[in-house]
Every structure is written in C-alpha cells, then in structure tokens.
Design an enzyme around this catalytic site. Structure first.
Site, PDB file in Angstrom:
ATOM      1  N   LEU A  20      34.735  43.622  35.094  1.00 51.43           N
ATOM      2  CA  LEU A  20      35.975  43.239  35.770  1.00 51.43           C
ATOM      3  C   LEU A  20      37.188  43.906  35.141  1.00 51.43           C
ATOM      4  CD1 LEU A  20      35.272  39.455  36.393  1.00 51.43           C
ATOM      5  CD2 LEU A  20      35.900  41.094  38.168  1.00 51.43           C
ATOM      6  N   ASN A  92      42.033  39.913  29.915  1.00 50.72           N
ATOM      7  CA  ASN A  92      40.680  39.798  30.450  1.00 50.72           C
ATOM      8  C   ASN A  92      39.608  39.643  29.374  1.00 50.72           C
ATOM      9  OD1 ASN A  92      38.551  40.345  32.663  1.00 50.72           O
ATOM     10  ND2 ASN A  92      38.117  41.913  31.151  1.00 50.72           N
ATOM     11  N   TYR A 158      33.747  27.826  26.541  1.00 54.30           N
ATOM     12  CA  TYR A 158      34.296  28.715  27.575  1.00 54.30           C
ATOM     13  C   TYR A 158      35.144  27.930  28.582  1.00 54.30           C
ATOM     14  CZ  TYR A 158      34.173  32.163  31.409  1.00 54.30           C
ATOM     15  OH  TYR A 158      34.497  33.028  32.407  1.00 54.30           O
ATOM     16  N   LYS A 162      39.163  28.409  29.259  1.00 55.55           N
ATOM     17  CA  LYS A 162      39.681  28.799  30.571  1.00 55.55           C
ATOM     18  C   LYS A 162      40.586  27.719  31.168  1.00 55.55           C
ATOM     19  CE  LYS A 162      37.835  32.891  30.947  1.00 55.55           C
ATOM     20  NZ  LYS A 162      38.694  34.091  30.847  1.00 55.55           N
ATOM     21  N   THR A 192      28.593  40.540  37.929  1.00 57.84           N
ATOM     22  CA  THR A 192      28.772  41.194  36.636  1.00 57.84           C
ATOM     23  C   THR A 192      27.530  40.946  35.793  1.00 57.84           C
ATOM     24  OG1 THR A 192      29.757  39.248  35.609  1.00 57.84           O
ATOM     25  CG2 THR A 192      31.259  40.752  36.739  1.00 57.84           C
TER      26      THR A 192
END
Length: 305
Positions: A20, A92, A158, A162, A192
């Site tokens: 990405l 990112n 994670y 986020k 991905t």
C-alpha cells in the site's frame, strides 16, 4: 471534474517500499508531487524510488525505522533538503505481532505500538512543525484500519494502535485547523501480503496475481481490491479539492469508498438522583442495553455455490 495537481508539493510516505505504501507514493508522484520513500530495507527503498522515477516521477529514499523523534526529523529534513519543503505526510509504516491476549508479550505489544502509534505521532509532530513554519498549510494523512474501527481477534496491539490513530486524526484536525493543515485517517482494504493470508480471500488473491479480475461481490460488496484502488484517496486528500475535508476517517477498497462515523451515544436513559446497580440491572434490557453493538470485522459474504 476538478484537476488533482500536486506539482511543486513534496511528500513523505512512511513504509512505502512495497504494498500500500508504494501505491500511495506512486499515486502522489503521478499527480506531480516529489516523494520521500521510506523503508527499513535499503534495497527495497531504492527499488521503489527507481520504479517511481522510471514512471516519470521524482523520488528519493530515506532508510530508517519510524518510531523515534530522530527518525521523524530525518524524514522531514530529507524532504526539505531535496525538495525545499514539505506539504504532505502519509504515515503508512507498520508491523504485525498477532497473538491472543494471554499469549501476547510486552515485546509484541511495544513493537507494534512503537511503529504504528508512536511512529505516527513523532512523524506527524515533526511534519506539523515544518508545515506551520512554512505557513502554507499542508496535509497529514494517517493510515488506519478496520481493526482500529471495530477490533479484530488476535490483534490487541494493532487494533489499539489503529484506534489511537483515528483519535489523533480528530484531535489534530482541531489543533492544526488554524494553520490550514488538514488531518484525516484513511481505512484501506486491499489484497496485500497481510490480507492474502486470510483463507477466504486467498484463492481470489491468487487468481488476481494470475491476471484475473476480482469479482464484483468482492470489489463492491466487500470493498476489497488492489493497493492501487486504495491509493486514489491519498492524492485527493492532499489536493486543494479536499481543503474542506479534515478530522475524518475515510474507508476505501475495490470499487467502494465510505465515510466512517465517529463514536457517539446511540441510546440513553435517565434516573432521577442517579443510578444504583439494582436500578441499572432493572432498566438495562429495555433501555440502553436493548441495542448492543457488534464487534470485530464482519466476515466476508461469499456467493452461495
């Protein structure tokens, strides 16, 4: 249709050697921006720069793991040294250390929070300082995830990072508004190396690698596509066409773009003089407890065979 022209602007995209991040860097360069590519692997970063330059763009590499203030300063300074300014930051860079709560170590937790959450904070702080000095506004584009919006099994670290990134986008949009700096979080969904390990998606991702298009039920129903599908959002948010867009969480993937809601009260109840445990237990099922919210990323809906 407004023109998305980023000529004369300079951008930093963290974690942009592949996937990405590379798609974001290519999209920015294709619309005229000069890009600092960042990765922890020098060969990967240089290959990314080469691909952008060969496509007619302008890019340089800065090899450093994000997380520290020193790394953030290096990235901002590289943009200024090479291109004379900084206008766009895309945060990112990220890693995964997935485990259920009772098996997750301190190291697993700290590593993910350092890269995702602290890396976003330190890079955004350094970029904000430079953009405010320049006095011409700018764009901070933070990268979120459905896991941060809804939680995800095995992703304590994670999901927490986020969710924090979404909260920082809302907070910084207020703090930086007077400086003309927009701050938004994007919520990408794409094929991905991360998502192709999901068994339900694996055969479709493999078929896509072999040149077959993804079916509509994935591209539209699930909002699942290629990294390039997600990349369109980045130059838009960095452009003058999005000057009035700030403090938002915007999802994109496949053929779908969506605006995520901010957390808000959905049901309320009142008790004169306040609540006791007994009155809460009595009122709960027919008042605020009548519409409990779901958790987790919804399972994909596949057509019946």
């Amino acid at each position: 249709m407004p023109s998305i022209d980023l000529s004369g602007k300079a951008a930093v995209v963290t974690g942009s050697g592949r996937g990405l991040g590379l798609a974001y860097a290519h999209a920015l360069a294709a619309h005229g921006a000069s890009v600092v590519v960042n990765d922890v692997d020098e060969a990967v970063a240089e290959a990314a720069v080469k691909s952008i330059v060969e496509a007619g763009g302008r890019a340089v590499a800065e090899v450093v793991p994000v997380g520290t203030a020193e790394a953030a300063e290096r990235l901002v300074n590289r943009a200024v040294e090479e291109f004379g300014r900084l206008d766009v930051l895309v945060t990112n860079a990220g890693i995964l250390r997935d485990k259920v709560l009772w098996k997750m170590t301190d190291e697993d937790f700290d590593a993910v929070l350092t890269t995702h959450l602290k890396g976003t904070f330190t890079c955004a702080r350094a970029a904000a300082v430079k953009m405010r000095e320049q006095g011409e506004g700018g764009s901070l584009i933070l990268v979120g995830s459905p896991a941060g919006q809804r939680g995800n099994f095995g992703q304590t670290n994670y999901a927490a990072a986020k969710a924090g990134i979404a909260a920082m986008a809302r907070t910084w949009s207020m703090e930086l508004g007077r400086a003309g700096i927009t701050v938004n979080a994007i919520v990408p969904v794409a094929a991905t190396a991360m998502t192709e390990t999901i068994p339900a998606f694996a055969p479709y991702v493999e078929a896509m690698k072999n040149g077959e298009p993804l079916p509509d039920f994935l591209r539209k129903g699930e909002g699942f596509g290629t990294p390039e599908d997600c990349a369109a959002l980045v130059p838009f948010l960095a452009s003058e066409a999005a000057r009035g867009v700030t403090g938002q969480c915007v999802g994109i993937g496949g053929d779908k773009v969506a605006l995520w809601s901010h957390p808000q009260e959905i049901r309320v109840a009142y008790a004169d003089g306040g609540w006791t445990p007994a009155t809460l237990a009595d009122a709960w099922p027919t008042s605020v407890g009548a519409e409990l919210q779901s958790v987790g990323i919804p399972a994909p809906k596949f057509p019946e065979a």
